[in-house]
Scaffold this active site. Structure first.
Site, short mmCIF file in Angstrom:
data_model
loop_
_atom_site.label_atom_id
_atom_site.label_comp_id
_atom_site.label_asym_id
_atom_site.label_seq_id
_atom_site.Cartn_x
_atom_site.Cartn_y
_atom_site.Cartn_z
N TYR A 4 34.72 24.50 48.34
CA TYR A 4 34.19 25.10 47.11
C TYR A 4 32.69 25.36 47.24
CZ TYR A 4 33.20 25.74 42.13
OH TYR A 4 32.78 26.24 40.93
N THR A 14 34.81 23.66 30.21
CA THR A 14 35.86 24.69 30.23
C THR A 14 37.12 24.02 30.77
OG1 THR A 14 35.50 25.32 32.53
CG2 THR A 14 34.14 26.45 30.89
N LYS A 31 30.69 29.01 47.38
CA LYS A 31 29.67 29.38 46.39
C LYS A 31 28.29 29.62 47.04
CE LYS A 31 32.31 29.28 42.68
NZ LYS A 31 32.62 30.50 41.92
N ILE A 52 30.31 22.51 33.27
CA ILE A 52 30.48 23.21 31.99
C ILE A 52 31.81 22.82 31.36
CG2 ILE A 52 30.45 25.47 30.85
CD1 ILE A 52 27.82 24.78 32.37
N1 LIG Z 1 33.45 24.88 34.75
C1 LIG Z 1 32.49 24.47 35.55
O1 LIG Z 1 32.01 23.33 35.42
C2 LIG Z 1 31.92 25.38 36.61
C3 LIG Z 1 30.77 24.97 37.27
C4 LIG Z 1 30.19 25.81 38.21
C5 LIG Z 1 30.76 27.03 38.49
N2 LIG Z 1 31.88 27.43 37.85
C6 LIG Z 1 32.41 28.75 38.17
O2 LIG Z 1 32.38 29.56 37.00
C7 LIG Z 1 33.47 30.49 37.02
C8 LIG Z 1 34.26 30.38 35.74
O3 LIG Z 1 34.76 29.05 35.65
P1 LIG Z 1 35.48 28.47 34.34
O4 LIG Z 1 35.05 27.06 34.23
O5 LIG Z 1 35.29 29.41 33.21
O6 LIG Z 1 37.00 28.48 34.88
P2 LIG Z 1 38.40 28.70 34.16
O7 LIG Z 1 39.40 28.09 35.08
O8 LIG Z 1 38.34 28.27 32.75
O9 LIG Z 1 38.56 30.30 34.21
C9 LIG Z 1 38.65 30.96 35.43
C10 LIG Z 1 39.54 32.17 35.28
O10 LIG Z 1 39.64 32.82 36.56
C11 LIG Z 1 40.97 33.28 36.71
N3 LIG Z 1 41.31 33.42 38.13
C12 LIG Z 1 41.51 32.43 39.03
N4 LIG Z 1 41.85 32.95 40.21
C13 LIG Z 1 41.84 34.30 40.07
C14 LIG Z 1 42.10 35.38 40.96
N5 LIG Z 1 42.49 35.18 42.22
N6 LIG Z 1 41.99 36.64 40.48
C15 LIG Z 1 41.64 36.86 39.18
N7 LIG Z 1 41.38 35.87 38.30
C16 LIG Z 1 41.48 34.61 38.75
C17 LIG Z 1 41.83 32.19 36.05
O11 LIG Z 1 43.12 32.68 35.73
C18 LIG Z 1 40.98 31.82 34.85
O12 LIG Z 1 41.34 32.56 33.70
C19 LIG Z 1 34.26 30.18 38.29
O13 LIG Z 1 33.88 31.08 39.30
C20 LIG Z 1 33.84 28.77 38.64
O14 LIG Z 1 33.96 28.50 40.03
C21 LIG Z 1 32.49 26.62 36.92
#
Ligand SMILES: NC(=O)c1ccc[n+]([C@@H]2O[C@H](COP(=O)([O-])OP(=O)(O)OC[C@H]3O[C@@H](n4cnc5c(N)ncnc54)[C@H](O)[C@@H]3O)[C@@H](O)[C@H]2O)c1
Length: 260
Positions: A158, A193, A162, A191
């Site tokens: 991961y 989520t 990133k 975050i």
């Molecule tokens: N939540 C955190 O703490 C956090 C921290 C740092 C970075 N992020 C990054 O932020 C972004 C959003 O995260 P989130 O927490 O909102 O996640 P989430 O899981 O709530 O939402 C992610 C969405 O991406 C969609 N998805 C997954 N694989 C896919 C694919 N192959 N094609 C199209 N859509 C796809 C999922 O169906 C989901 O709806 C991600 O890139 C994640 O890596 C999240």
């Protein structure tokens, strides 16, 4: 001309929050996810970012509708959601693929915000020379075959993916600048989520990080969306080619811990 905004990962979490925040900033919104999201005022599009044909079709839909104004690329998967290869495929190769597909659509005012992570602040040297050399080559045919076996676990996969997203964003920013486009990667900390909660509930290290967090809390999806909205606005017209870290000083605490 109709201006078009595209949000991937729009069904959940930060993608969904960004979609709500970007309402009214463009004429047409495309809500993109694995299954077409049903969201009022947005056109739902099913697109797996691992599928080159689907990603090209998405760019084609933008071209049909009007001009490319905003791409918020929040789709991604976390360490608990797949093996190392799948994580790098979705997060890094998928980002390269979508930036490439949108590049021919760039006009003055186009902005892309691919989502990285505070995990992308991992010093790449920790992963060795071979992975360091490979990270900038997600388009080569054997990239996943070479990189995936070298990644020790899904957490490192991961972080690696990133790091690569930040690099792709910087490289695209340089290419897009003469066309009038901007690219800024966005790195959230932890975050609140569905993804963030999944990691928190299953990875003890995430609980330890939260206990040590300078603000003693998770961030909210709306706090990320507000920053994305600024990046996408004309107020940020000279902001490009950098990563914006939105983590409530978590990385700052780690970076300064050994510096007195
Ligand atoms: N939540 C955190 O703490 C956090 C921290 C740092 C970075 N992020 C990054 O932020 C972004 C959003 O995260 P989130 O927490 O909102 O996640 P989430 O899981 O709530 O939402 C992610 C969405 O991406 C969609 N998805 C997954 N694989 C896919 C694919 N192959 N094609 C199209 N859509 C796809 C999922 O169906 C989901 O709806 C991600 O890139 C994640 O890596 C999240």
């Amino acid at each position: 001309m109709t201006t078009v905004g595209v949000i991937t990962g729009a069904a959940s979490g930060m993608g969904r929050a960004c979609l709500e925040r970007l309402r009214g900033t463009v004429d047409a919104l495309l809500a993109v996810d694995l299954e077409a999201p049903a969201i009022d005022g947005a056109e739902g599009v099913a697109c797996d970012v691992r599928d080159a044909v689907a990603v090209e079709a998405l760019a084609g839909r933008v071209r049909e509708l009007g001009t490319f104004r905003t791409l918020v690329h929040a789709a991604g998967i976390s360490p608990m959601m797949g093996d190392a290869r799948t994580i790098v495929d979705v997060n890094l190769v998928g980002t390269a693929r979508i930036l490439d597909a949108f590049e021919p659509l760039v006009v003055p005012g186009s902005v892309a915000v691919p989502f990285s992570s505070s995990a992308g602040y991992l010093p790449l040297a920790l992963l060795g020379d071979e992975l360091t050399g490979l990270v900038g080559q997600p388009r080569t045919a054997d990239f996943l075959d070479r990189a995936a076996p070298l990644l020790p676990d899904t957490g490192m996969a991961y972080s690696y993916s990133k790091v690569g997203v930040q690099l792709e964003a910087r490289k695209a920013a340089v290419r897009w600048a003469p066309l009038g486009g901007r690219v800024v990667s966005l790195s959230p900390g932890s975050i609140d989520t569905p993804m963030g909660r999944l990691e928190l509930e299953n990875q003890p290290v995430m609980r330890d990080m939260l206990d040590a967090h300078p603000m003693a809390r998770l961030g909210g999806a709306g706090e990320i969306a507000a920053v994305v909205a600024f990046i996408c606005s004309d107020d940020a017209s000279f902001l490009s080619g950098i990563d914006v870290l939105v983590d409530g000083a978590e990385q700052a605490k780690q970076m300064t811990a050994t510096q007195g």
